[in-house]
Design an enzyme around this catalytic site. Structure first.
Site, short mmCIF file in Angstrom:
data_model
loop_
_atom_site.label_atom_id
_atom_site.label_comp_id
_atom_site.label_asym_id
_atom_site.label_seq_id
_atom_site.Cartn_x
_atom_site.Cartn_y
_atom_site.Cartn_z
N LYS A 226 -1.62 6.15 -15.22
CA LYS A 226 -1.91 7.29 -15.97
C LYS A 226 -2.73 8.17 -15.06
O LYS A 226 -2.25 9.53 -14.98
CB LYS A 226 -2.69 7.15 -17.20
CG LYS A 226 -2.70 8.60 -18.12
CD LYS A 226 -3.62 8.23 -19.46
CE LYS A 226 -3.41 7.14 -20.23
NZ LYS A 226 -2.11 7.67 -21.13
N ARG B 270 -9.40 7.64 -22.06
CA ARG B 270 -8.21 6.96 -22.41
C ARG B 270 -8.40 5.94 -21.06
O ARG B 270 -8.78 6.21 -19.88
CB ARG B 270 -6.89 7.85 -22.39
CG ARG B 270 -6.55 8.64 -23.55
CD ARG B 270 -5.29 9.37 -23.05
NE ARG B 270 -4.87 10.05 -24.42
CZ ARG B 270 -4.62 11.47 -24.81
NH1 ARG B 270 -5.56 12.16 -23.89
NH2 ARG B 270 -4.61 11.70 -25.91
N GLY C 31 -0.44 1.42 -25.85
CA GLY C 31 -1.24 1.13 -26.99
C GLY C 31 -2.10 -0.22 -26.75
O GLY C 31 -2.81 -0.22 -28.17
N MET D 237 -4.78 -0.84 -25.09
CA MET D 237 -6.20 -0.73 -24.77
C MET D 237 -6.59 0.52 -25.62
O MET D 237 -5.68 1.12 -26.37
CB MET D 237 -6.40 -0.38 -23.38
CG MET D 237 -6.33 -1.73 -22.77
SD MET D 237 -6.62 -1.67 -20.69
CE MET D 237 -5.19 -0.80 -20.47
N ARG E 256 4.89 9.01 -17.18
CA ARG E 256 4.93 7.59 -16.74
C ARG E 256 6.51 6.92 -16.60
O ARG E 256 7.21 7.55 -17.42
CB ARG E 256 4.05 6.44 -17.55
CG ARG E 256 4.41 6.46 -19.12
CD ARG E 256 3.45 5.63 -19.85
NE ARG E 256 3.89 5.67 -21.23
CZ ARG E 256 3.08 5.19 -22.15
NH1 ARG E 256 2.01 4.64 -21.79
NH2 ARG E 256 3.39 5.25 -23.40
N HIS F 168 4.81 3.02 -32.07
CA HIS F 168 4.24 1.88 -31.27
C HIS F 168 5.56 0.57 -31.41
O HIS F 168 6.10 -0.06 -30.32
CB HIS F 168 3.11 1.26 -31.75
CG HIS F 168 2.68 -0.06 -31.43
ND1 HIS F 168 2.75 -1.10 -32.08
CD2 HIS F 168 2.06 -0.21 -30.28
CE1 HIS F 168 2.46 -2.01 -31.41
NE2 HIS F 168 1.91 -1.87 -30.34
N SER G 251 19.89 -31.90 -5.02
CA SER G 251 19.73 -31.04 -6.09
C SER G 251 18.49 -31.21 -6.94
O SER G 251 18.30 -32.39 -7.51
CB SER G 251 20.90 -30.94 -7.29
OG SER G 251 20.73 -30.23 -8.37
N CYS H 43 18.86 -27.39 -10.17
CA CYS H 43 19.43 -27.40 -11.62
C CYS H 43 18.58 -27.65 -12.68
O CYS H 43 18.96 -27.67 -13.77
CB CYS H 43 20.52 -28.51 -11.37
SG CYS H 43 19.85 -30.34 -11.28
N TYR I 145 21.69 -22.65 -3.47
CA TYR I 145 22.24 -22.13 -4.91
C TYR I 145 21.02 -22.53 -5.91
O TYR I 145 20.23 -23.39 -5.72
CB TYR I 145 23.47 -22.64 -5.17
CG TYR I 145 23.44 -24.15 -5.52
CD1 TYR I 145 23.19 -24.63 -6.72
CD2 TYR I 145 23.81 -25.18 -4.48
CE1 TYR I 145 23.21 -25.81 -7.15
CE2 TYR I 145 23.78 -26.45 -4.73
CZ TYR I 145 23.50 -26.80 -6.15
OH TYR I 145 23.71 -28.12 -6.44
#
Length: 893
Positions: free
Chosen positions: A27, A97, A106, A108, A351, A471, A778, A845, A865
């Site tokens: 912010k 804030r 929302g 804090m 933001r 919210h 694997s 895996c 992989y």
């Protein structure tokens, strides 16, 4: 002064910049950036996150000299705004804030209207001529300060307000006049004294430091801690505090407040999307206490009140220009907050906008087409975790149902569950052993940040109040959950645990279906269907494939799962679990007969009956994955898992022509005290080689049959649970022998690979010896994690939550790979294995194969992989691309 701790912004100049989020929070950094861009921002200053960490580490004390720095910044703000903090004739008021480096909407605390007391209120009335506005602001200060700073029960103050409206016979706060609000202010002060034993502070400076302390403290309130845990945000980052001159949207008809997105956060469409409330403060929009109005004509629907574009056209055009400026500057969708005070527009925040998965993909692809970003940036703009949300089911379009009520489609998708009315119940029911009870829909007047755990536990949420930027809506989109907001016909009775719509009463535990794409609330359970993926989805994944280096396979045990995964882009099967194939009615009899056999001859007879089933299974899977490798794991679980309960053994004995007493005795022999470390995996193959012979024969007969028909097959046989190299040597010889026999018999050439699962720490430690007999490794990280930690994955749930809560573990190691411990074993095995066999093929895996953080580790560890469940294949494709692109970014910087 060791370093700057307070950063001023205002009058077109700022001490900070947009890239200073680690110090100023998101912010504060964006307020500085907007100020430097010449956008109208009320002057203020940001106290850095470093002060927060000092405050937390020093038992709630501030560093020396900070109060002098804040006083100097206040003087600058006074000069910029032309008013004075505490000046009874021309008072300056502040908002206080929070602002972490990443958005925590929302979670804090905030306090508005700091600086009001009887003297400054009188001065503000004289200046504005609007007594109602001043006392509305004053009662808000007392209510927020009592809640946030003094930790007093907010319901006590809400009750005073509601009682006054009831006495007056009015519904909205706006219908209370100045006299009502003045008297409410007096009652609020009395309530503060009654509940705390102290007077409400009149000194503006005392109010300010009380609010600053409370915002720092709110970094560690339960909802903020929960949000950080759910979103993997570090506890030691801290929050900045933004102290900003108040501007007022509640000063009459030419004042307003609103929230908007530069593109539609639900769909990603390039339209200015937002809501506003005339004569209101910003908290009214996001808290959902009043249903807001659309920002423009494009959004307006039948029954909506006038849009901002209609009521204040020149202001709307100015806001539209700022929208375009911000999106060009940040090259991303922005979530903006604004206030209009007596006809002047002020920007309070920008933001990066939270968005649904569908919107994230569309925005990324369209921004690339518009030339705002390149493909690398587009791929990085979509978080891998978001992708999976698109693959979940929606309502069956052919289903017939009656709509109970309708609200705003705040977050798309479908949710089916049982009604609960509190976050605590949603959490409690989710932990139930009853799978149907565990699925809940959280129904609230409006959600608040305290509901975060219940929202995470539920399938979706329904609120009676609030809009598309409430919210509930913002959190739902962030979580990828279905949400319907502002369903005004829903009347909730928390005491009775019911809600009603036009006389129909729905009780706690009743089934409810939400269609988040249309806003329809439906009584009962509606069938669901698989999601259909957009062209943008395919485009983004194609771009991801251009960058990733890791292959992505799937864990699949049926042709249907294999085909589904291939449709999602799987490049083979990394794990086919053969034991899952034995549980059909006809098959289970044969496997049990094999287990109960008195000798090898009986075992082989039973296995001969299983062979055709196994062969057909493997044919189906190999054909579904034509041209791609299929890694088939030989039987792994302990045999007792296939044994029926004692009461069913008599029937089995009868079917097999055996003595029941002898079979019960045999079943007892097979039971183990610790089966996960018992007679399973390759130990079965060593003890009963005929079992692995049958499976190998089924694999190779299936492969040869398909190859003869011209199907390109690539079978890989994986021996599980090897801990001693000689185990693999013996079983490799067995599999090789069967392969030679079948290939000679069928006269068809088939290429095969034989390897092992590295899932025992000893196998990793001796990987150089194991690699002598393996074409591939694997990593079975489920068991590897279990055996490294000494945690039973079936029982760890009893303590893992406490370990996470107390910071012993940062993540559940069964969900995200423990890189410092288990990861070291993986790296060691990779290095040792490749020393012996440079061509050793390496993959993973376990369940970690679909976790983005674990995939990043696999990329850097040198694996070829990852393999994961079918629905996580797209997640893995994107995460693998992120791993490459983020590594490039780190090396560049």
């Amino acid at each position: 002064m060791p370093h700057r701790r307070v950063y001023y912004f205002g009058g077109g100049k700022a001490d900070g910049r947009g890239e200073m989020k680690n110090i100023l929070g998101g912010k504060g950094a964006n307020l500085a950036e907007m100020t430097n861009l010449g956008i109208p921002v009320p002057a203020g200053f940001t106290i850095s996150t470093k002060v927060c960490t000092h405050y937390m580490d020093s038992d709630g004390t501030f560093p020396d000299g900070l109060k002098d720095e804040v006083a100097a910044a206040i003087t600058k703000v006074e000069e910029a705004m032309g008013t004075g903090f505490g000046n009874p004739d021309d008072p300056l008021l502040f908002s206080v804030r929070s602002g972490a480096r990443v958005s925590m909407p929302g979670m804090m605390d905030t306090v508005l209207n700091i600086g009001l007391n009887e003297k400054t209120a009188a001065g503000l009335i004289k200046k504005t001529g609007d007594e109602r506005f001043v006392y509305d602001s004053y009662r808000r200060l007392i209510q927020m300060y009592a809640d946030v700073v003094m930790s007093l029960d907010s319901e006590a103050f809400h009750g005073i307000l509601e009682a006054r409206k009831k006495t007056k016979g009015v519904w909205h706060d706006l219908e209370l006049d100045a006299n009502d609000l003045r008297e409410i202010t007096v009652e609020y002060k009395k309530k503060v004294k009654e509940l705390s034993g102290k007077e409400f502070p009149d000194d503006p400076t005392e109010q300010l430091w009380g609010a600053i302390s409370a915002v720092f403290e709110s970094w560690n309130i339960p909802r903020a801690i929960s949000y950080r845990r759910l979103n993997d945000i570090a506890d030691d980052w801290g929050t900045a505090v933004n102290v900003q001159a108040m501007v007022f949207g509640n000063m009459g008809k030419n004042s307003a407040t609103g929230v908007a997105f530069t593109r539609d956060p639900a769909t990603g469409e390039k339209v200015f999307y937002g809501e506003y409330l005339p004569n209101a403060q910003g908290e009214d929009v996001v808290a959902g206490v009043r249903t807001p109005r659309p920002i423009n004509l494009a959004q307006k629907q039948e029954g909506d009140e006038e849009s901002l574009e209609e009521t204040m056209p020149s202001i709307y055009q100015e806001l539209e220009a700022i929208r375009q400026n911000l999106e060009r500057h940040y090259t991303d969708t922005q979530d903006i907050e604004f206030t209009i005070q007596e006809g002047k527009l002020w920007m309070l925040q920008t933001r990066t906008g939270k968005r649904t998965a569908e919107a994230a993909i569309r925005i990324a692809v369209e921004m690339e087409a518009e030339g705002l970003i390149d493909r690398k940036t587009a791929v990085l703009r979509v978080e891998p975790e978001q992708i999976e949300r698109l693959l979940h089911k929606g309502l069956d379009p052919s289903a017939k149902y009656d709509v109970l009520a309708k609200g705003l489609p705040a977050s798309p998708g479908a949710a089916v569950g049982r009604v609960v009315f509190t976050a605590e119940d949603a959490v409690g029911w989710a932990e139930s052993d009853d799978a149907e009870k565990a699925r809940t829909i959280l129904v609230r007047e409006e959600t608040s940040p305290e509901d975060i755990d219940g929202m995470n536990a539920s399938q979706g949420f329904l609120t009676a109040r609030g809009g598309m930027t409430s919210h509930a809506a913002v959190v739902a989109r962030g979580m990828g959950k279905c949400c319907i907001a502002g369903a005004g016909d829903v009347k909730i009775d928390y005491a009775a645990r019911t809600f009603s719509v036009s006389g129909t009463v729905i009780k706690e535990g009743d089934w409810l279906t939400l269609n988040g794409s249309t806003g329809e609330v439906i009584l009962g359970q509606v069938p669901t269907v698989e999601a259909e993926l957009s062209g943008n989805f395919a485009t983004l994944l194609e771009w991801a494939d251009e960058f990733r280096q890791l292959g992505v396979r799937t864990n699949a045990d049926t042709p249907e799962d294999a085909a589904r995964a291939r449709g999602f882009g799987a490049e083979g099967i990394g794990l086919c679990r053969t034991e899952h194939m034995f549980f059909g009615d006809e098959r289970i009899r044969h496997i049990r007969a094999m287990i109960m056999a008195a000798d090898e001859t009986e075992r082989r007879a039973a296995l001969d009956k299983l062979l055709p089933f196994q062969r057909a299974d493997f044919e189906g899977i190999l054909e579904a994955m034509e041209g791609l490798p299929v890694t088939i794991r030989l039987l792994d679980p302990p045999l007792h898992e296939f044994i029926p309960p004692d009461e069913e053994i008599g029937q089995l004995a009868k079917e097999l022509g055996k003595d029941a007493a002898q079979m019960i005795e045999r079943a007892e022999e097979l039971r183990e005290a610790n089966p996960m470390l018992g007679h399973r995996g390759c130990r079965l193959g060593i003890t009963y080689p005929e079992v692995y012979e049958m499976q190998a024969r089924a694999i190779f007969e299936a492969a040869c049959s398909l190859a003869r028909r011209g199907v390109d097959v690539k079978p890989e046989v994986m021996v599980p649970l090897v801990g001693e190299p000689k185990e693999l040597a013996i079983l490799r010889e067995l599999v090789d022998r069967v392969a030679r026999e079948v290939i000679a018999q069928e006269k068809v050439a088939v290429d095969i690979r034989i390897g092992t699962m590295i899932e025992i720490p000893r196998a990793a430690l001796t990987a150089d010896e194991v690699a002598e007999y393996a074409d591939f490794f694997s990593f079975g990280t489920n068991d590897l994690t279990q055996m490294t930690y000494g945690y039973s994955r079936d029982d760890a749930g009893a303590f893992i939550k406490d370990y996470l809560k107390k910071g012993i573990l940062r993540k559940d190691p069964f969900q995200s790979l423990d890189q410092r411990g288990v990861g070291q074993l993986v790296k060691m095995a990779v290095e040792k294995g490749r020393q012996i066999n440079p061509d050793l093929h390496l993959g993973i895996c376990g369940e970690h194969g679909g976790d983005p953080a674990s995939i990043d580790f696999c990329h850097h560890a040198g694996l070829a992989y990852v393999s994961c469940s079918p629905y996580r294949v797209p997640v893995a494709r994107l995460a693998a691309a992120h791993a490459v692109l983020r590594a490039r970014m780190r090396s560049f910087h």
